[in-house]
Write a protein that holds these residues in place. Structure first.
Motif, PDB file in Angstrom:
ATOM      1  N   ALA A  47      11.163 -86.623  15.183  1.00 23.94           N
ATOM      2  CA  ALA A  47      12.478 -86.453  15.818  1.00 23.94           C
ATOM      3  C   ALA A  47      13.249 -87.776  15.820  1.00 23.94           C
ATOM      4  CB  ALA A  47      12.301 -85.935  17.248  1.00 23.94           C
ATOM      5  N   GLU A  48      12.564 -88.872  16.118  1.00 24.19           N
ATOM      6  CA  GLU A  48      13.247 -90.180  16.125  1.00 24.19           C
ATOM      7  C   GLU A  48      13.790 -90.492  14.729  1.00 24.19           C
ATOM      8  OE1 GLU A  48      13.971 -91.762  18.740  1.00 24.19           O
ATOM      9  OE2 GLU A  48      12.479 -91.220  20.233  1.00 24.19           O
ATOM     10  N   ARG A  49      13.021 -90.183  13.714  1.00 20.87           N
ATOM     11  CA  ARG A  49      13.481 -90.468  12.351  1.00 20.87           C
ATOM     12  C   ARG A  49      14.662 -89.585  11.957  1.00 20.87           C
ATOM     13  NH1 ARG A  49       7.882 -92.072   9.147  1.00 20.87           N
ATOM     14  NH2 ARG A  49       7.722 -94.120  10.112  1.00 20.87           N
TER      15      ARG A  49
ATOM     16  N   GLU B 138      18.305 -98.868  19.152  1.00 20.86           N
ATOM     17  CA  GLU B 138      17.386 -98.353  20.179  1.00 20.86           C
ATOM     18  C   GLU B 138      16.486 -97.264  19.604  1.00 20.86           C
ATOM     19  OE1 GLU B 138      19.671 -97.010  23.517  1.00 20.86           O
ATOM     20  OE2 GLU B 138      20.558 -98.993  23.856  1.00 20.86           O
ATOM     21  N   GLU B 139      17.073 -96.382  18.808  1.00 20.03           N
ATOM     22  CA  GLU B 139      16.284 -95.290  18.225  1.00 20.03           C
ATOM     23  C   GLU B 139      15.243 -95.830  17.242  1.00 20.03           C
ATOM     24  OE1 GLU B 139      16.335 -92.572  19.596  1.00 20.03           O
ATOM     25  OE2 GLU B 139      18.253 -92.599  20.620  1.00 20.03           O
ATOM     26  N   GLU B 140      15.603 -96.883  16.525  1.00 20.43           N
ATOM     27  CA  GLU B 140      14.628 -97.492  15.612  1.00 20.43           C
ATOM     28  C   GLU B 140      13.462 -98.104  16.396  1.00 20.43           C
ATOM     29  OE1 GLU B 140      17.091-100.003  13.184  1.00 20.43           O
ATOM     30  OE2 GLU B 140      17.474 -98.376  11.755  1.00 20.43           O
ATOM     31  N   GLU B 141      13.758 -98.656  17.557  1.00 19.60           N
ATOM     32  CA  GLU B 141      12.683 -99.182  18.414  1.00 19.60           C
ATOM     33  C   GLU B 141      11.779 -98.044  18.886  1.00 19.60           C
ATOM     34  OE1 GLU B 141      13.919-101.715  21.646  1.00 19.60           O
ATOM     35  OE2 GLU B 141      15.303-102.804  20.348  1.00 19.60           O
ATOM     36  N   HIS B 142      12.389 -96.918  19.253  1.00 19.52           N
ATOM     37  CA  HIS B 142      11.590 -95.768  19.689  1.00 19.52           C
ATOM     38  C   HIS B 142      10.652 -95.314  18.567  1.00 19.52           C
ATOM     39  CE1 HIS B 142      15.096 -94.585  22.602  1.00 19.52           C
ATOM     40  NE2 HIS B 142      14.475 -95.669  22.974  1.00 19.52           N
ATOM     41  N   ALA B 143      11.199 -95.225  17.349  1.00 18.23           N
ATOM     42  CA  ALA B 143      10.388 -94.786  16.210  1.00 18.23           C
ATOM     43  C   ALA B 143       9.252 -95.778  15.956  1.00 18.23           C
ATOM     44  CB  ALA B 143      11.259 -94.635  14.961  1.00 18.23           C
TER      45      ALA B 143
END
Ligand SMILES: [Fe+2]
Length: 100
Positions: free
Chosen positions: A46-48, A78-83
């Motif tokens: 989902a993050e990707r 931020e989303e890249e950090e989550h992934a």
């Protein structure tokens, strides 16, 4: 997502906080999880997907609306950090990368 709501307001729009219909507007699907490892896998996918979505939005806004583009670039980071966090958890658990 308050930044996006604020930006919509600045542009004269009305942010839609109604939870009804959220799934139809989301860039990713809601997974039913299973065990913890599967939940982390689903979250990484989902993050990707969300990362790809923000990248498309950033390309769209480009020089048309630099303020919105810059806001989206912050969200993308931020989303890249989550992934990365989800990927690191899977590597720690399985000892090898998940998806390349
Ligand atoms: Fe995220």
């Amino acid at each position: 997502m308050m930044a996006a709501a604020k930006r919509i307001d600045q542009l004269g729009g009305v942010p839609d906080f109604n939870p009804e219909g959220l799934a139809t507007r989301a860039a990713s699907e809601y997974g039913d999880g299973g065990n913890l490892v599967e939940m982390v896998r689903q979250n990484l996918v989902a993050e990707r997907l969300v990362i790809e979505h923000y990248q498309e939005l950033i390309r769209f806004f480009g020089d048309r609306d630099p303020t919105t583009r810059i806001m989206l670039e912050g969200i993308l980071a931020e989303e890249e950090e989550h992934a990365t966090d989800m990927h690191d958890l899977l590597i720690a658990h399985e000892g090898r990368p998940f998806l390349s």
